[in-house]
Design an enzyme around this catalytic site. Structure first.
Site, PDB file in Angstrom:
ATOM      1  N   GLY A 150       0.820  -1.206   0.000  1.00 46.82           N
ATOM      2  CA  GLY A 150       0.000   0.000   0.000  1.00 46.82           C
ATOM      3  C   GLY A 150       0.855   1.257   0.000  1.00 46.82           C
ATOM      4  O   GLY A 150       1.883   1.352  -0.666  1.00 46.82           O
ATOM      5  N   GLY A 151       0.435   2.235   0.816  1.00 46.75           N
ATOM      6  CA  GLY A 151       1.161   3.499   0.899  1.00 46.75           C
ATOM      7  C   GLY A 151       2.596   3.337   1.352  1.00 46.75           C
ATOM      8  O   GLY A 151       3.445   4.190   1.067  1.00 46.75           O
ATOM      9  N   GLY A 400      20.478   8.547 -33.096  1.00 48.80           N
ATOM     10  CA  GLY A 400      20.102   9.268 -31.891  1.00 48.80           C
ATOM     11  C   GLY A 400      20.694   8.663 -30.636  1.00 48.80           C
ATOM     12  O   GLY A 400      20.922   9.374 -29.647  1.00 48.80           O
ATOM     13  N   ALA A 401      20.936   7.357 -30.657  1.00 51.02           N
ATOM     14  CA  ALA A 401      21.525   6.705 -29.484  1.00 51.02           C
ATOM     15  C   ALA A 401      22.969   7.162 -29.275  1.00 51.02           C
ATOM     16  O   ALA A 401      23.442   7.262 -28.138  1.00 51.02           O
ATOM     17  CB  ALA A 401      21.466   5.191 -29.648  1.00 51.02           C
TER      18      ALA A 401
END
Length: 510
Positions: A150-151, A400-401
């Protein structure tokens, strides 16, 4: 104070106080807020005395240096978090910020204390707020040695490093019971959020350990690599000796390096350019002996991240690994790299990058997962990083890499390329397929196409053009790599970034 140690041992786990003692130097622990108690009166809680409200907090030392620490006790109300429990943790993080020391959180909790209702949520909120305040100021280390649901998972999620242990660590937003109720799916805690899941698939965990004691030893090792607060220098491995340095000057020899590795590095790169190899062999041939300390070893293995020592001083390591997916950048690898670059930049840890990347992984799966957004994180992280940055291109650096992997264009201080490096928009086959698409349709032009491939390779796929345009600092032989890296980082020791733009903060493509 009496602890219910046997109850914890029955589950195959250490007790909260045993965990603290296993991490800290012997006799160094100083507990605070041991008398704190909850103030809840609902559901019979007024009749329950919960020692230290289920979490032990305090300070001590690891290898002689101060740290803050808290450890949840599952034997006290299941280690559940109420308002006071949360306040204790938040306070120790706040004090760690002021005292300039790392904070270590040992998580073993059943989650929010339901009896306290919204007060328990208040406790979590206090912790999250301090986690964010501490980020980039002091290192935050989370150790998961029990349930974390949970939290409760968001505090570790906000910290810098997460350690897990096989068979006893579980992290999930909702447990198997809720999953079955909502999703009609039967799943075990281990399969939903066990140590292997988070170290191999989700990338949430940075380290997976076989047992608790091995985990705590690894935590102590990490603390020997990283600065302990913003402005601190990373620990230097000083053996109090001197010897002739690589460049003729006397240097403190707080490191070990086998000179035979300088020759051995020549044989690592395969003759065939499409054949894979393990970039870790290159890393280990350049850094001090046995100093490479890998993070997220099991996640996105086409990228390698970690820390190492160069002449006793800590550096951050980022590399593409052709052994996995050919070293391609995909969503997971991009997130892994960007996160590590930003951590190193937070604490002024210099970056050493080894590049062998044929591009970003193509296809609908990666596009739908957001490769554009995740790939942009790498561009952002490197461009923003003002620490010394040294890049070594070992083989492929395409498109681009090439730009993304700490190229000169993103602010690398020195970029070196090995003689066989291929720096281009794309590989020869792909390029000629576009440039000579018409000719390729006719089988009679097969010889011509092969000739054009060879010409493209010779003309565009060598480091020569990039070097001529000042994109490459120097073309070096593999055996020169360590010497160049050592000299480069020495020159960059007092680097000051001069192109900062006045702004509140940027908007990284999260």
């Amino acid at each position: 104070m009496e602890y219910n140690i046997e109850k914890q041992h029955a589950k195959g786990k250490l007790h909260a106080i045993e965990r603290i003692n296993a991490i800290l130097d012997e006799g160094s622990f100083m507990e605070i807020y041991s008398e704190a108690r909850h103030q809840c009166t609902s559901f019979g809680m007024d009749k329950k005395d919960l020692p230290y409200d289920g979490v032990i907090t305090g300070f001590g030392t690891v290898n002689g240096r101060k740290v803050a620490i808290y450890s949840q006790d599952f034997t006290v109300q299941g280690g559940t978090l109420g308002k006071v429990h949360g306040q204790k943790i938040a306070e120790v993080i706040k004090m760690a910020i002021e005292m300039k020391c790392p904070v270590i959180g040992v998580n073993d909790s059943g989650g929010a204390r339901i009896q306290e209702g919204v007060d328990a949520l208040c406790g979590y909120g206090d912790i999250f707020y301090q986690n964010v305040r501490a980020s980039g100021v002091i290192p935050q280390i989370s150790i998961i040695v029990g349930p974390c649901a949970g939290g409760a998972v968001y505090s570790p999620g906000l910290t810098d490093f997460i350690f897990t242990v096989d068979k006893i660590s579980q992290m999930f937003i909702t447990g198997p019971k809720v999953v079955k109720q909502v999703m009609f799916m039967d799943i075990t805690e281990e399969d939903l959020g066990g140590a292997a899941i988070h170290s191999q698939k989700s990338g949430v965990a940075h380290f997976r350990c076989a047992d608790e004691n091995g985990c705590y030893e690894k935590v102590k090792k990490l603390l020997d690599y990283i600065p302990h607060y913003y402005g601190d220098k990373a620990p230097f491995e000083d053996k109090s000796k001197t010897k002739l340095g690589l460049f003729g000057s006397k240097t403190e020899a707080g490191y070990k390096f086998d000179e035979a590795k300088i020759e051995a590095i020549k044989t690592i790169l395969p003759e065939e350019s499409k054949k894979g190899y393990d970039i870790k062999d290159v890393i280990n041939a350049v850094v001090d002996d046995d100093s490479f300390f890998e993070t997220e070893e099991e996640f996105a293995q086409n990228a390698v991240t970690g820390f190492a020592k160069i002449e006793g001083k800590t550096i951050g390591i980022v590399a593409n690994n052709p052994k996995s997916f050919g070293g391609l950048l995909n969503c997971d690898a991009s997130m892994k790299i960007a996160r590590h670059v930003r951590y190193c930049d937070c604490y002024n840890i210099p970056l050493l990058n080894f590049v062998d990347v044929p591009g970003f992984l193509p296809g609908p799966q990666e596009e739908q997962k957001g490769i554009i957004r995740h790939g942009a994180k790498v561009l952002y992280a490197y461009s923003e990083a003002s620490v010394p940055k040294v890049t070594v291109i070992t083989r492929k650096a395409y498109g681009g890499a090439y730009i993304a992997m700490c190229s000169k264009h993103l602010g690398a201080d020195f970029v070196y390329a090995w003689p066989k490096a291929e720096i281009a928009v794309m590989g020869a086959e792909g390029a000629t397929g576009i440039l000579f698409a018409k000719e390729m349709k006719d089988p009679a032009n097969a010889a011509l196409v092969e000739q054009k491939k060879a010409e493209y390779t010779q003309t565009f796929m060598t480091p020569t053009i990039a070097a001529q345009r000042d994109y490459i600092s120097a073309v070096i032989n593999p055996e020169e790599t360590r010497a160049r890296v050592v000299q480069s980082f020495k020159l960059l020791e007092d680097k000051v970034s001069s192109d900062r733009v006045c702004k509140k903060h940027g908007n990284i493509p999260l």
